[in-house]
Scaffold this active site. Structure first.
Site: not given
Ligand code: NAP
Length: 249
Positions: A159, A155
């Site tokens: 990133k 991951y």
């Molecule tokens: P999440 O709640 O797990 O949601 C992930 C989203 O990505 C969902 O809409 C999922 O669609 C979609 N997705 C996954 N694989 C995909 C693919 N191959 N093609 C198209 N859509 C895909 O994640 P989140 O926490 O909101 O994170 C969103 C972004 O922020 C990510 O890039 C993550 O790495 C980044 N981020 C998050 C955090 C954190 O603390 N949460 C911190 C740093 C960075 P489905 O619903 O259809 O599965």
């Protein structure tokens, strides 16, 4: 804040951070393509919320890890909603584990969805943006792409890769009035972080200078700013939205 004109594509917008970004861009007037991988009902709910608030949106299923699907996502969004102004590369997954125990499959899936997905969607979106001589690309990285994190080599590498990709593309397209920036969230309360053990969550929370976990709207507001007219002179940057956590790492 005034968004640049045009349709917005938000990848992974069915829930979590992407959902909040889609709602915020729509609130500010952009027609939004709500991309999702598999959760159709969740994506439909986001679209319905946008429409109920007076905005325009459509759900588009596409796996961003597949180049042809990324191309279809952009062309369908442009066809249904009009020329693309804003691309937010937010879709991501995690498959955590220590390197010695990490399956090759977990390495490859995380790089494919989180890093190659950004490349595929960027390439597809740039075609129209270059012609229009206008566009905004915002990539969702993570502070672990800057600091590293034990148990997240795949991951963090993806990133960190997004950050290098962001700066390189920013240099390639700056002369065409297209900006490319990254937002690096810290610890945001979503499904992705829900699955972490309570003690890991508590340990993070105790290290955040602003003394709370982030919420998706914290990220959405930063993304909207980078997609706005007001951010016209900002490109190739990484904006950490983390309550100060990266200062502690
Ligand atoms: P999440 O709640 O797990 O949601 C992930 C989203 O990505 C969902 O809409 C999922 O669609 C979609 N997705 C996954 N694989 C995909 C693919 N191959 N093609 C198209 N859509 C895909 O994640 P989140 O926490 O909101 O994170 C969103 C972004 O922020 C990510 O890039 C993550 O790495 C980044 N981020 C998050 C955090 C954190 O603390 N949460 C911190 C740093 C960075 P489905 O619903 O259809 O599965």
């Amino acid at each position: 804040m005034v968004l640049i004109p045009g349709t917005a594509v938000v990848t992974g917008a069915s829930r979590g951070i992407g959902r909040a970004i889609a709602l915020e861009l729509a609130r500010l007037g952009a027609p939004v393509a709500v991309n999702y991988a598999g959760r159709r009902e969740a994506a439909k709910e986001v679209v319905e919320s946008i429409i109920a608030a007076g905005g325009r949106a459509i759900p588009i299923q596409a796996n961003v890890a597949e180049p042809a699907e990324a191309e279809r996502l952009v062309s369908e969004a442009e066809h249904e909603l009009g020329p693309l102004g804003i691309l937010v590369n937010n879709a991501g997954i995690s498959r955590d584990g220590l390197v010695l125990r990490m399956k090759t499959e977990d390495w490859e899936q995380v790089i494919a969805a989180n890093l190659s997905g950004v490349f595929h969607c960027t390439k597809a979106a740039l075609k129209g943006m270059l012609k229009q001589r206008q566009g905004r690309i915002v990539n969702i990285a993570s502070i672990v792409g800057l600091t590293g994190n034990a148990g997240q080599a795949n991951y963090a590498a993806a990133k960190a890769g997004i950050i290098g990709l962001t700066k390189s593309v920013a240099k390639e397209v700056a002369a065409r009035n297209i900006t490319v920036n990254a937002v690096a969230p810290g610890f945001i309360a979503t499904e992705m972080t829900e699955k972490l053990p309570a003690q890991v969550r508590e340990s993070y929370q105790s290290r955040i200078p602003l003394e709370r976990l982030g919420v998706p709207a914290d990220i959405a507001r930063a993304v909207a700013f980078l997609a706005s007219e007001e951010a016209a002179y900002i490109t190739g940057q990484v904006l950490c939205v983390d309550g100060g956590l990266s200062m502690e790492a």
